[in-house]
Design an enzyme around this catalytic site. Structure first.
Site, mmCIF file in Angstrom:
data_model
loop_
_atom_site.group_PDB
_atom_site.id
_atom_site.type_symbol
_atom_site.label_atom_id
_atom_site.label_comp_id
_atom_site.label_asym_id
_atom_site.label_seq_id
_atom_site.Cartn_x
_atom_site.Cartn_y
_atom_site.Cartn_z
ATOM 1 N N ASP A 169 0.850 -1.193 0.000
ATOM 2 C CA ASP A 169 0.000 0.000 0.000
ATOM 3 C C ASP A 169 0.882 1.238 0.000
ATOM 4 O OD1 ASP A 169 -2.991 0.827 0.468
ATOM 5 O OD2 ASP A 169 -1.795 2.154 1.723
ATOM 6 N N ASN A 177 -2.625 12.931 -3.892
ATOM 7 C CA ASN A 177 -3.735 13.363 -4.745
ATOM 8 C C ASN A 177 -4.233 14.754 -4.367
ATOM 9 O OD1 ASN A 177 -3.972 11.215 -6.534
ATOM 10 N ND2 ASN A 177 -5.331 10.057 -5.196
ATOM 11 N N HIS A 182 -4.678 14.455 -9.148
ATOM 12 C CA HIS A 182 -4.871 13.039 -9.458
ATOM 13 C C HIS A 182 -3.939 12.544 -10.557
ATOM 14 C CE1 HIS A 182 -8.328 12.058 -6.898
ATOM 15 N NE2 HIS A 182 -8.675 13.329 -7.062
ATOM 16 N N GLU A 212 -4.651 2.365 -4.372
ATOM 17 C CA GLU A 212 -3.195 2.377 -4.192
ATOM 18 C C GLU A 212 -2.677 1.077 -3.599
ATOM 19 O OE1 GLU A 212 -4.876 4.573 -0.519
ATOM 20 O OE2 GLU A 212 -5.442 4.150 -2.594
#
Length: 300
Positions: A169, A177, A182, A212
């Site tokens: 992760d 973001n 983004h 993610e």
């Protein structure tokens, strides 16, 4: 996302499909795989609903780019001073002649350009790829991961081999973001995928589970080997930042490792849960670290 009026979903050959088309690869949604035949000489791509090819995404400019064909049937793509750029094979362009197989990106919308005499075969091959690959990163998707894991766990039980999964992760991804946008977040995910896929063996699997989160499946690998592998990935990512235009974006990953040992028989859902719990432990420990699951060491 809505494409040009009359866009074909891949019906029979000869129904207005032409010899050139765009196929939507990303983002995921009901229109993924939608085919837009290019039968006119020129198209304007943009966020406006009245565009020749409307792409209703916030990161696409009202008039974003222009596709044009010359007398010989060669297609060129021109950026129309868009805010977030037009890209061909992830290179920002002003004007570029397209060739069969090019990946074209308008803002955050990714298409594949197909052209040639065997376009129907190429289109259906691309549709199959979309069922097993992630459109953004090009690695395998969650659906394929689940099928692969079930199959490899059965093989491991049959032959008495361990099997390890590593959940990955991106740390503080929402902050990337929120602060960078983004498109920068997408650049981080693609950079991560490109680095890691070169480190997995042919018999291993590297896939994106969504957002993610990523996963590696390591057949014939025990917990200790999985932890060593995960630590190598952690260092690989922490070693240098991602780049997005002129932006330099440092990022790290947390990893959870879980193993089905030789004397265990658990289902895929349980093994994934163990890995998720280990990943949570890595996050709780401060991120940018590896945490092994203890379940494999003390089976019920």
């Amino acid at each position: 996302m809505i494409l040009a009026a009359g866009a074909d979903l891949g019906g029979s050959s000869g129904e207005g499909t032409g010899e050139t088309c765009l196929v939507l690869l990303y983002p995921a949604g009901p229109d993924i795989g939608r085919k837009t035949p290019l039968t006119e000489r020129q198209y304007v791509v943009g966020r406006e609903a009245t565009s020749d090819i409307p792409v209703l995404r916030n990161l696409v400019s009202r008039q974003h780019a222009r596709l044009s064909a010359d007398d010989a049937g060669s297609w060129s793509l021109e950026d129309l001073d868009s805010t977030n750029g037009t890209f061909v094979n992830e290179e920002r362009i002003t004007v570029r002649t397209l060739v069969d197989g090019d990946l074209v990106r308008f803002g955050d919308a990714i298409y594949k350009f197909l052209s040639g005499s065997n376009i129907e075969s190429a289109y259906h091959e691309e549709i199959y790829r979309l069922t097993i690959l992630d459109g953004l990163t090009g690695i395998h998707n969650k659906r394929y991961f689940r099928e692969f894991l079930e199959r490899e766990m059965a093989v491991a039980v049959r032959y008495g081999h361990p099997l390890t999964i590593v959940m990955i992760d991106v740390d503080h991804f929402k902050a990337v973001n929120d602060s960078k946008g983004h498109l920068a977040g997408d650049a981080v995910l693609k950079d991560l995928a490109n680095r890691i896929k070169g480190r997995v063996r042919r018999e291993d699997l590297f896939a994106r589970c969504g957002g993610e989160e990523f996963v590696c499946v390591l057949p014939s690998t025990g917990l200790r080997g999985g932890v060593v592998f995960a630590e190598a990935l952690r260092g690989l990512i922490a070693g240098r930042p991602a780049e997005f235009g002129t932006e330099v974006i440092p990022f790290t990953i947390s990893l959870g490792v879980a193993t089905m040992e030789i004397d265990q028989q658990v289902d895929a859902e349980t093994l994934v849960t163990w890995a998720d719990e280990a990943l949570y432990a890595a996050k709780h420990a401060g991120r940018n670290c590896v945490a092994p699951s203890l379940d494999a060491l003390s089976p019920e």
